[in-house]
Design an enzyme around this catalytic site. Sequence first.
Site, PDB file in Angstrom:
ATOM      1  N   CYS A   1      62.449  -7.134  86.648  1.00 58.33           N
ATOM      2  CA  CYS A   1      61.810  -5.821  86.463  1.00 58.33           C
ATOM      3  C   CYS A   1      62.814  -4.686  86.271  1.00 58.33           C
ATOM      4  O   CYS A   1      62.632  -3.827  85.399  1.00 58.33           O
ATOM      5  CB  CYS A   1      60.894  -5.527  87.643  1.00 58.33           C
ATOM      6  SG  CYS A   1      61.641  -5.827  89.247  1.00 58.33           S
TER       7      CYS A   1
ATOM      8  N   HIS B   1      59.907   1.658  90.031  1.00 53.73           N
ATOM      9  CA  HIS B   1      61.349   1.690  90.273  1.00 53.73           C
ATOM     10  C   HIS B   1      61.961   2.909  89.594  1.00 53.73           C
ATOM     11  O   HIS B   1      61.532   3.324  88.514  1.00 53.73           O
ATOM     12  CB  HIS B   1      62.034   0.466  89.665  1.00 53.73           C
ATOM     13  CG  HIS B   1      61.753  -0.839  90.352  1.00 53.73           C
ATOM     14  ND1 HIS B   1      61.104  -0.950  91.557  1.00 53.73           N
ATOM     15  CD2 HIS B   1      62.086  -2.116  89.993  1.00 53.73           C
ATOM     16  CE1 HIS B   1      61.034  -2.227  91.899  1.00 53.73           C
ATOM     17  NE2 HIS B   1      61.617  -2.957  90.968  1.00 53.73           N
TER      18      HIS B   1
END
Length: 358
Positions: free
Chosen positions: A135, A248
């Site tokens: 990711c 994130h």
Amino acid sequence: MMRLPNHPSVAIVGATGAVGREMLAILESRAFPLRSLRLFASPRSAGSTIRFRGDAVACEVLSDRAVEQVDLVLFSAGKETSKEWAPRFRDAGAIVIDNSSAFRADPACPLVVPEVNPHALDAVDQPTIIANPNCSTIIALVAVTPLHRAIGVERMIAATYQAASGAGASAMAELESQARSWTRDEPLDTRIFGRQYLFNVFSHNSAIGADGYNEEERKLLTETRRMWESNSVRVSATCVRVPTLRAHAEALHLEFARATSEHEIRAFLATAPGVRVVDDRASNKFPEPLDAAGQDDVLVGRIRMDPSVPDQRGAALFVCGDQIRKGAALNAVQLAEWFLPQPRTRTTTKSSEHQLTQ
Ligand code: A2P
């Protein structure tokens, strides 16, 4: 290139997890044309149902019969489950999109982000396992690849600020439960991370090697090299968990092969597929995890030259991306769409001019 049938039979392994549920929501919202859907989870979820397009679909346990007559399977049930079951679905004739790290270094399994290296899918002419990248790497490379293609990135220093979602639905639940317990002055549940997560920052919870780098940090190097088909790009990362739920953030410092300018970098980012520039210095508005949550685009801001690199060859960015969506489920569904016979928009874009279609 191999094609799926017009209306493939689809399976999701890990359907009850944070990424699995998002895969379902994205298949639904993007009107993915499927004939049938089977959902798999661990034995503890067997029989529980999940709604898809108005129907309640029961979760099943993986079995020898399960792998039969599936055209496309999306895996997000952890590395061990992928290792054991992904090859079985492939051998039974399915295209497998795997969200775990099990096959990312396997040369027989393309590692692909549609905005970065879609050509890596061209050679797929038989049922294959396609690896969904890490990711943090996906989020970084959606922003940085257009700059790499145009200016040549020789070195990238990354500092990540990673959300709970990367460790799964139970990690998100633990952070939320710590917040509730804190307000009630009750003891905190620390089963997943073994520590207080709320109001804290700690080094990423992946295995750390003899060189002092953890696996997450190493993936940023190895997966970037693989997708850029470059053994020369240098990457160093520091990955930490911060108490955000599902997006994130990453500070990225780039060193280019030639002199560039803030103006040039902004121009490339403005037209980059899957990127939305959020860079308002006057009101201190830059990418924030809460703004990235639930969004397809990677938000990019704090765009500035890096004076620590000589000859105008350095720049810095701050990016945020939804870990569950573009970092996992959305990328997987985009990869699946690549195999559909009907032309459709396959990457997240902000204007039709930049849509990639077959
Ligand atoms: P379950 O919910 O039944 O445990 P997350 O990454 O959010 O923790 O989700 C992991 C997903 O993987 C869940 O859907 C989980 O199901 C599923 N899973 C875990 N072990 C297996 C297994 N052996 N077979 C199939 N699915 C599994």
